[in-house]
Design a protein around this motif. Structure first.
Motif, PDB file in Angstrom:
ATOM      1  N   GLY A   1     -24.791-105.743 -32.356  1.00 35.39           N
ATOM      2  CA  GLY A   1     -24.175-104.772 -33.238  1.00 35.39           C
ATOM      3  C   GLY A   1     -22.977-105.345 -33.945  1.00 35.39           C
ATOM      4  N   ASP A   2     -22.239-104.496 -34.636  1.00 33.29           N
ATOM      5  CA  ASP A   2     -21.066-104.971 -35.373  1.00 33.29           C
ATOM      6  C   ASP A   2     -19.813-104.801 -34.526  1.00 33.29           C
TER       7      ASP A   2
ATOM      8  N   ARG B   1     -16.135-101.136 -23.811  1.00 33.92           N
ATOM      9  CA  ARG B   1     -16.467-101.153 -22.390  1.00 33.92           C
ATOM     10  C   ARG B   1     -17.833-100.527 -22.097  1.00 33.92           C
ATOM     11  N   TYR B   2     -18.357 -99.761 -23.047  1.00 33.72           N
ATOM     12  CA  TYR B   2     -19.691 -99.178 -22.915  1.00 33.72           C
ATOM     13  C   TYR B   2     -20.474 -99.450 -24.190  1.00 33.72           C
ATOM     14  N   ASP B   3     -21.788 -99.677 -24.063  1.00 30.79           N
ATOM     15  CA  ASP B   3     -22.601 -99.922 -25.248  1.00 30.79           C
ATOM     16  C   ASP B   3     -22.971 -98.584 -25.900  1.00 30.79           C
ATOM     17  N   ASP B   4     -23.780 -98.661 -26.966  1.00 28.08           N
ATOM     18  CA  ASP B   4     -24.134 -97.465 -27.723  1.00 28.08           C
ATOM     19  C   ASP B   4     -24.944 -96.454 -26.911  1.00 28.08           C
ATOM     20  N   MET B   5     -25.584 -96.921 -25.855  1.00 31.87           N
ATOM     21  CA  MET B   5     -26.388 -96.034 -25.014  1.00 31.87           C
ATOM     22  C   MET B   5     -25.594 -95.487 -23.827  1.00 31.87           C
ATOM     23  N   GLY B   6     -24.278 -95.816 -23.783  1.00 29.89           N
ATOM     24  CA  GLY B   6     -23.446 -95.346 -22.684  1.00 29.89           C
ATOM     25  C   GLY B   6     -23.499 -96.206 -21.445  1.00 29.89           C
ATOM     26  N   LYS B   7     -24.209 -97.346 -21.508  1.00 35.29           N
ATOM     27  CA  LYS B   7     -24.308 -98.242 -20.365  1.00 35.29           C
ATOM     28  C   LYS B   7     -23.053 -99.111 -20.283  1.00 35.29           C
TER      29      LYS B   7
ATOM     30  N   CYS C   1     -15.991-112.107 -21.369  1.00 37.47           N
ATOM     31  CA  CYS C   1     -16.731-110.899 -21.000  1.00 37.47           C
ATOM     32  C   CYS C   1     -17.802-110.529 -22.025  1.00 37.47           C
ATOM     33  N   MET C   2     -17.955-111.319 -23.063  1.00 37.56           N
ATOM     34  CA  MET C   2     -18.929-111.021 -24.114  1.00 37.56           C
ATOM     35  C   MET C   2     -20.222-111.782 -23.850  1.00 37.56           C
ATOM     36  N   ASP C   3     -21.350-111.099 -24.008  1.00 40.86           N
ATOM     37  CA  ASP C   3     -22.654-111.740 -23.865  1.00 40.86           C
ATOM     38  C   ASP C   3     -23.093-112.327 -25.203  1.00 40.86           C
ATOM     39  N   TYR C   4     -24.045-113.245 -25.138  1.00 41.41           N
ATOM     40  CA  TYR C   4     -24.651-113.739 -26.377  1.00 41.41           C
ATOM     41  C   TYR C   4     -25.372-112.591 -27.098  1.00 41.41           C
ATOM     42  N   TYR C   5     -25.385-112.644 -28.414  1.00 39.13           N
ATOM     43  CA  TYR C   5     -26.051-111.635 -29.242  1.00 39.13           C
ATOM     44  C   TYR C   5     -25.501-110.231 -28.970  1.00 39.13           C
ATOM     45  N   GLU C   6     -24.193-110.134 -28.805  1.00 35.35           N
ATOM     46  CA  GLU C   6     -23.583-108.815 -28.631  1.00 35.35           C
ATOM     47  C   GLU C   6     -22.945-108.333 -29.929  1.00 35.35           C
TER      48      GLU C   6
END
Length: 514
Positions: free
Chosen positions: A462-463, A493-499, A390-395
């Protein structure tokens, strides 16, 4: 699985008039796609005969035997020996039936249809079509497509052992319709010895690469990677020169020394932007490295240019260190990187087998994000046990980390007990994966107020100071070949922007098991 019938025939002998010991052991196995005797599908008989001769009891074991961890050592060179050699060395005479089989196999090898089938199977398995002294391929890289290159065309070739049994040359040329750039590379391999293995490899390439891909991920230009892509590949153009020397200290201790120089170019998907907003065209790195692999009691198959190892009942340990050399070949960075890994297959009959993998590492020094530990994402719908589904590249990136991959195959312990369903012979899989890592301020380019990295992170990176965790369930042995897995992201489950991130995915795979 795949085995319709099996017979074991053992004969013993009396040694020193007091001790019984093996004399011969014969194994006959009937392999078939289906278990029905009336099946018209192709089946074949496998036969193995072991003969024990010159048996000594309570004798001192020579050091050259004790130094090996494997029970049997096989070298493909013996296949080139003449019939006269085998007649002399074979400790027993072939039976009339065995002699007839021997002659039949020789006759079959002269049948054009048989050779055509063998060529097709070998091409499918290894990717190259054999023309004698040269092979063309791999076929699965002739045509592919991605966001950076558009439609990619590639042609490649390599020499075979018929041309030279110690030296192999490999090369390829590729072209993308979108970037309109001619790419390519070449590899020179020279084998000094096969047992113990001593080999040197020289490689250069000017081609795209997916930084942060797992070790079992599709290589760039693979048509299956294009077809099964999620559309999240973020390729970079790389100029790479590498020299690798492999030395087998013991058959269970493999050392590797390498020198590597890279020029990593920025792209519109992974740009190289300094903290003051200035965009860099590329960064240069140079490093020397040393690695060790320890695998006791493995099954080792030695080919002419490659050695394949199958893990036994003991863990496999790996240790790698790398030193960045600043100013050498215009290298911009000085750093030290250390990594350690463990892989282990834990057998728990009758509940199946657990495959366990743990890796940890740390980077000392300030480096740009391409040199950090870019955690292994999966940008395709193809199952890769060595990456996070479930992880994308450069995540996520780290300069100190520990990751784990756990997968348990129940071997049909539950599904094999359900009426009707057990006839399918499906096998259930459970998996649990995760990673925890940290970033020092000097390596953090996320734009945080404490970040002091020279080069900013690309969007989404991110980290992972809050651990990333995912779990999955799957079914394998579907038609004895395929597997399907469903994975869920349990954290981030959500990124820093809430997406909302990719929190659920279904992966497909090929898994041949006996």
């Amino acid at each position: 699985n795949w085995v319709r019938d099996m017979v074991i025939d053992v004969e013993n002998q009396l040694v020193s008039d007091s001790t019984w010991f093996y004399k011969t052991e014969k194994l006959y196995v009937d392999f078939s796609v289906t278990m029905r005797d009336s099946s018209k599908l192709i089946s074949f008989i496998g036969n193995r005969t072991l003969n024990y001769s010159d048996v000594e009891i309570n004798a001192e074991i020579p050091e050259e035997v004790l130094s090996h961890s494997t029970n049997v050592i096989f070298d493909e060179n013996v296949l080139n020996n003449s019939d006269e050699f085998w007649e002399k060395e074979r400790p027993f005479k072939l039976s009339e039936k065995e002699q007839n089989i021997y002659r039949m196999v020789d006759s079959i090898k002269r049948v054009p249809l048989y050779n055509t089938v063998v060529d097709v199977v070998n091409t499918f398995m290894y990717g190259y079509y054999d023309f004698g002294k040269i092979e063309l391929g791999p076929y699965y890289k002739l045509f592919s497509f991605n966001d950076l290159e558009g439609v990619r065309f590639q042609i490649g070739a390599r020499t075979t052992r018929e041309w030279n049994g110690k030296l192999r040359l490999t090369g390829h040329v590729a072209y993308g319709t979108k970037d309109k750039d001619i790419k390519g590379g070449g590899i020179v391999e020279y084998v000094f010895d096969r047992q113990p293995q001593r080999k040197i490899t020289l490689q250069y390439k000017h081609d795209v690469a997916q930084l942060g891909a797992g070790e079992n991920a599709f290589t760039e230009g693979n048509i299956l990677g294009s077809i099964l892509s999620k559309g999240s590949d973020r390729l970079s153009l790389v100029d790479q020169a590498r020299i690798v020397y492999e030395h087998e200290i013991r058959d269970w201790i493999i050392s590797k020394m390498q020198f590597e120089s890279n020029k990593i170019h920025g792209s519109r998907y992974v740009p190289l932007i300094e903290s003051d907003g200035r965009e860099l065209g590329s960064i240069n790195t140079a490093s020397v490295g040393l690695g060790f692999r320890l695998g006791w009691n493995e099954v080792v198959n030695r080919g002419y240019f490659q050695t394949t190892r199958f893990m036994g009942k003991y863990p496999v340990l790996t240790f790698n260190v790398k030193l960045g050399l600043k100013e050498l070949f215009k290298s911009d960075y000085r750093y030290f990187r250390g990594e350690a890994g463990l892989k282990y297959a834990l057998h728990l009959p009758p509940f199946g087998v657990s495959d366990i993998s743990v890796n940890a590492g740390k980077i000392w020094g300030d480096v740009p994000y391409p040199l950090l530990k870019l955690h292994e994402g999966n940008a395709t719908y193809f199952n890769n046990p060595g990456s996070f589904a479930c992880m994308d590249y450069y995540e996520f990136a780290s300069d100190a980390w520990v990751g784990w991959f756990y997968e348990h195959d129940f071997k049909g312990f539950f599904l094999g007990k359900i009426p009707l369903l057990k006839k399918l012979k499906w096998r259930e899989i459970l998996s649990f994966r995760g990673v925890y890592g940290t970033l020092r301020d000097g390596n953090n380019g996320s734009g945080d107020k404490n970040a002091r990295a020279e080069i900013l992170f690309p969007e989404g990176l991110g980290d992972v100071s809050k651990p990333y965790i995912e779990a999955g369930v799957g079914i394998t042995n579907i038609f004895k070949v395929f597997r399907i897995d469903s994975y869920w992201r349990l954290s981030h489950r959500y990124d820093d922007m809430g997406k909302k991130n990719t929190n659920w995915v279904i992966n497909f795979g090929i898994d041949l098991q006996f």
